[in-house]
Structure formats: C-alpha cells, structure tokens
Design a protein around this motif. Structure first.
Motif, PDB file in Angstrom:
ATOM      1  N   ASP A  83       7.851  38.541  63.055  1.00 37.18           N
ATOM      2  CA  ASP A  83       8.919  38.042  64.173  1.00 37.18           C
ATOM      3  C   ASP A  83       9.999  39.057  64.238  1.00 37.18           C
ATOM      4  O   ASP A  83      10.738  38.974  65.313  1.00 37.18           O
ATOM      5  CB  ASP A  83       9.434  36.816  63.443  1.00 37.18           C
ATOM      6  N   SER A  84       9.991  40.139  63.490  1.00 39.07           N
ATOM      7  CA  SER A  84      11.171  41.053  63.331  1.00 39.07           C
ATOM      8  C   SER A  84      11.282  41.678  64.925  1.00 39.07           C
ATOM      9  O   SER A  84      12.346  41.911  65.685  1.00 39.07           O
ATOM     10  CB  SER A  84      10.933  42.195  62.412  1.00 39.07           C
ATOM     11  N   PRO A  85      10.147  42.398  65.262  1.00 37.94           N
ATOM     12  CA  PRO A  85      10.256  43.193  66.688  1.00 37.94           C
ATOM     13  C   PRO A  85      10.770  42.142  67.781  1.00 37.94           C
ATOM     14  O   PRO A  85      11.657  42.571  68.739  1.00 37.94           O
ATOM     15  CB  PRO A  85       9.017  43.520  67.097  1.00 37.94           C
ATOM     16  N   GLU A  86      10.656  40.669  67.969  1.00 39.94           N
ATOM     17  CA  GLU A  86      10.956  39.957  68.762  1.00 39.94           C
ATOM     18  C   GLU A  86      12.608  39.302  68.823  1.00 39.94           C
ATOM     19  O   GLU A  86      13.022  38.749  69.471  1.00 39.94           O
ATOM     20  CB  GLU A  86      10.358  38.955  69.329  1.00 39.94           C
ATOM     21  N   ASN A  87      12.937  39.490  67.530  1.00 33.08           N
ATOM     22  CA  ASN A  87      14.120  38.775  67.172  1.00 33.08           C
ATOM     23  C   ASN A  87      15.450  39.923  67.315  1.00 33.08           C
ATOM     24  O   ASN A  87      15.666  41.220  67.150  1.00 33.08           O
ATOM     25  CB  ASN A  87      14.342  38.201  65.788  1.00 33.08           C
ATOM     26  N   SER A  88      16.684  39.215  67.743  1.00 33.81           N
ATOM     27  CA  SER A  88      17.962  39.937  67.707  1.00 33.81           C
ATOM     28  C   SER A  88      18.266  40.099  65.953  1.00 33.81           C
ATOM     29  O   SER A  88      17.643  39.367  65.205  1.00 33.81           O
ATOM     30  CB  SER A  88      19.095  39.219  68.321  1.00 33.81           C
ATOM     31  N   PHE A  89      19.364  40.924  65.766  1.00 31.32           N
ATOM     32  CA  PHE A  89      19.580  41.151  64.389  1.00 31.32           C
ATOM     33  C   PHE A  89      20.213  39.581  63.856  1.00 31.32           C
ATOM     34  O   PHE A  89      19.653  39.526  62.727  1.00 31.32           O
ATOM     35  CB  PHE A  89      20.783  42.184  64.503  1.00 31.32           C
ATOM     36  N   GLU A  90      20.917  39.099  64.533  1.00 28.14           N
ATOM     37  CA  GLU A  90      21.467  37.686  63.954  1.00 28.14           C
ATOM     38  C   GLU A  90      20.464  36.787  63.878  1.00 28.14           C
ATOM     39  O   GLU A  90      20.018  35.932  62.762  1.00 28.14           O
ATOM     40  CB  GLU A  90      22.305  37.097  65.187  1.00 28.14           C
ATOM     41  N   GLN A  91      19.266  36.674  64.725  1.00 25.78           N
ATOM     42  CA  GLN A  91      17.977  35.818  64.637  1.00 25.78           C
ATOM     43  C   GLN A  91      17.298  36.330  63.379  1.00 25.78           C
ATOM     44  O   GLN A  91      16.771  35.539  62.463  1.00 25.78           O
ATOM     45  CB  GLN A  91      17.211  35.962  65.798  1.00 25.78           C
ATOM     46  N   GLN A  92      17.123  37.442  63.229  1.00 27.42           N
ATOM     47  CA  GLN A  92      16.497  37.726  61.956  1.00 27.42           C
ATOM     48  C   GLN A  92      17.210  37.625  60.663  1.00 27.42           C
ATOM     49  O   GLN A  92      16.760  37.505  59.620  1.00 27.42           O
ATOM     50  CB  GLN A  92      16.229  39.592  61.979  1.00 27.42           C
ATOM     51  N   LEU A  93      18.521  37.868  60.570  1.00 27.53           N
ATOM     52  CA  LEU A  93      19.340  37.337  59.520  1.00 27.53           C
ATOM     53  C   LEU A  93      19.218  35.884  59.132  1.00 27.53           C
ATOM     54  O   LEU A  93      18.944  35.438  58.090  1.00 27.53           O
ATOM     55  CB  LEU A  93      20.956  37.757  59.722  1.00 27.53           C
ATOM     56  N   ASP A  94      19.108  34.918  60.296  1.00 25.49           N
ATOM     57  CA  ASP A  94      18.774  33.789  60.179  1.00 25.49           C
ATOM     58  C   ASP A  94      17.563  33.351  59.510  1.00 25.49           C
ATOM     59  O   ASP A  94      17.569  32.463  58.635  1.00 25.49           O
ATOM     60  CB  ASP A  94      18.848  32.972  61.253  1.00 25.49           C
ATOM     61  N   LEU A  95      16.466  34.134  60.035  1.00 27.58           N
ATOM     62  CA  LEU A  95      15.105  33.765  59.413  1.00 27.58           C
ATOM     63  C   LEU A  95      15.012  34.482  57.969  1.00 27.58           C
ATOM     64  O   LEU A  95      14.312  33.718  57.309  1.00 27.58           O
ATOM     65  CB  LEU A  95      14.127  34.807  60.333  1.00 27.58           C
ATOM     66  N   GLU A  96      15.657  35.506  57.711  1.00 29.04           N
ATOM     67  CA  GLU A  96      15.751  35.917  56.223  1.00 29.04           C
ATOM     68  C   GLU A  96      16.373  34.898  55.478  1.00 29.04           C
ATOM     69  O   GLU A  96      15.719  34.440  54.393  1.00 29.04           O
ATOM     70  CB  GLU A  96      16.607  37.207  55.988  1.00 29.04           C
ATOM     71  N   PHE A  97      17.609  34.326  55.847  1.00 27.52           N
ATOM     72  CA  PHE A  97      17.967  33.164  55.158  1.00 27.52           C
ATOM     73  C   PHE A  97      17.291  31.789  54.827  1.00 27.52           C
ATOM     74  O   PHE A  97      16.932  31.578  53.827  1.00 27.52           O
ATOM     75  CB  PHE A  97      19.421  32.612  55.771  1.00 27.52           C
TER      76      PHE A  97
END
Length: 269
Positions: free
Chosen positions: A225-239
């Motif tokens: 998912d990382s290539p399609e996410n913004s930094f903020e979206q990826q932080l949320d997904l990591e959480f």
C-alpha cells in the motif's frame, strides 16, 4: 496435488506451487490459470497450516509468458465476429484475479526463478516478497516482440523496483536481463547456483514460516500500500497494523523470549 499444468505440494508449513507445463516452458494458458486458482483455493483452505508459499517452475523455465499456441486463430475468430479482437479479455477474467489473490495472500511469498521469466511470467516472479534466482535465469519484457504492451502489472511493478528509466528500457528494447544484473539493479533479492536454488528457497521459506506470520502478513500489506499512500495515510496504516500485531500471542512470545534471552517460538497467532 496435481491441477491442470500446476503441481502443489506441502512441506510442513510451506506450500510449494510449481508451474508445470514443460512442453511449452510453463507458458500460461487458460487451463493453467484455472489450475492456479484451484491451487490457491487449496492453500486458502489450509490457511491455518500454510505459513509461507514458494512459487517456482518445473524443468528449465520459470514461466515464458502467455501461451500463444492457438491465440492467433482465436484472435482471427474474434475479429470476424466482433470487428476486432479483444486480446486483453483474458487479463481481466483470469490473470488479474490471480495476481490480486497473490497480493492479498495471508502469508509471505518466495519466488524461486529457476529459468527464463518472460512477459506475464516476469510479473509472476516479481509478485514474490522475496525473489530468488538461479544464476542461469533471466527476465524478459517480451511484449514488444509480438506488438503488444506490457501487462500483468509490470508497468506498476517495474518503475517502483528499478526506476522509470530502466523500466522503460526493458519494455521498449525487449532485451534479456540476466539474474546477476537483476540483483545489481535491486530487482531481486538473491542469486544462487542453479543446483541449490530450491534448497535455498526452502530454507528461506521455512524461516519465514516459523516467524510471526500475522506480523509478516501486515508487513506485506504495508509495503504493497505504501506507494499509493501519502505520508499521513501510511502513518495511519502503520498505527492500525501495529495495533493488530500488538494483540497477537506472537508479540507476547517475542517479548518474553527477548527478556529470557532465548529464540522465540512463534505460532502465527
């Protein structure tokens, strides 16, 4: 287990899926795609047991792309009925569902590229989370040789793995990329002597299968998912992912093993 042009075996927690149509160097046909779907059904039915998947080819090839035998006449028949052929129809009905199922699989995937991986076969190989190659193997974006465009996700995968310039060169020129050059480019993880490829692939698969496979599945998703996410979206997904991983028995075992200074015994739970 034998399906149409596909063999499926199990060694402990590792499933071994082999493309098995040596007469055409494991080229992908509609029949093979049906066999692959059935094999994935079997793997998913054994979800609790299967903790890693190895994909390889039989004989001297990994997969040489789509099986073109009979395709020319089929295209002519379609053109006669509909005014033009629909060459891409099989992508949406058969190839894409298989690729999506690999992306969403519950466990890590190791691809053992034992020979040529061309066209769709190259995309199949690159679906591995860990990609191991025999020294004699090579990759080939073969589409331009028959007047077609790259498919099976290769135009998404390649720029992200080797960069735009190299991806375009591979596709426009249609030249072979040897295994050792692929390793140099960062396209694959490891290159082994031909005779030990499967031994090394099984060692790696067994190590992954004995790991915290809930966390490993979440890691797969994070990087897909990382290539399609913004930094903020990826932080949320990591959480969100960390919250799931932190509630597993494997996390508790990992911490306990660390404190007790012993190897962890993960159960994939």
């Amino acid at each position: 287990m034998q399906f149409k042009h596909v063999t499926l075996d199990f060694e402990g927690p590792v499933a071994i899926l082999k493309l098995d149509h040596q007469e055409v160097m494991n080229a992908v046909s509609t029949d093979m795609l049906g066999g692959l779907a059935e094999a994935l059904d079997e793997i998913e039915e054994r979800k609790a047991e299967v903790r890693c998947l190895v994909i390889t080819g039989t004989g001297r090839a990994f997969c040489t792309g789509a099986n073109l035998q009979g395709r020319n006449q089929q295209a002519k028949n379609q053109e006669g009925r509909a005014g033009r052929s629909n060459t891409g129809a099989a992508l949406e009905t058969a190839f894409h569902p298989f690729l999506r199922r690999l992306r969403n699989l519950h466990c890590p995937i190791v691809t053992a590229v034992n020979g040529p991986a061309a066209g769709a076969g190259m995309s199949f190989a690159l679906m591995g989370d860990m990609i191991l190659c025999a020294k004699s193997s090579y990759f080939l974006q073969a589409f331009r040789r028959i007047g077609l465009v790259p498919d099976c996700g290769s135009t998404w995968l390649l720029p992200r793995l080797v960069g735009r310039a190299r991806a375009i060169e591979l596709s426009l020129m249609g030249e072979k990329l040897p295994a050792e050059k692929a390793l140099e480019w960062g396209l694959v993880n490891r290159v082994h002597e031909d005779g030990v490829l499967m031994e090394e692939a099984m060692k790696l698969a067994t190590e992954l299968a004995n790991g915290p496979t809930v966390a490993l599945a979440l890691i797969r998703r994070l990087y897909w998912d990382s290539p399609e996410n913004s930094f903020e979206q990826q932080l949320d997904l990591e959480f969100q992912s960390q919250r799931v991983a932190g509630n597993t028995a494997d996390f508790k075992e990992g911490v306990t093993a660390f404190l007790e200074k012993r190897p962890a015994k993960f159960k994939g739970q």
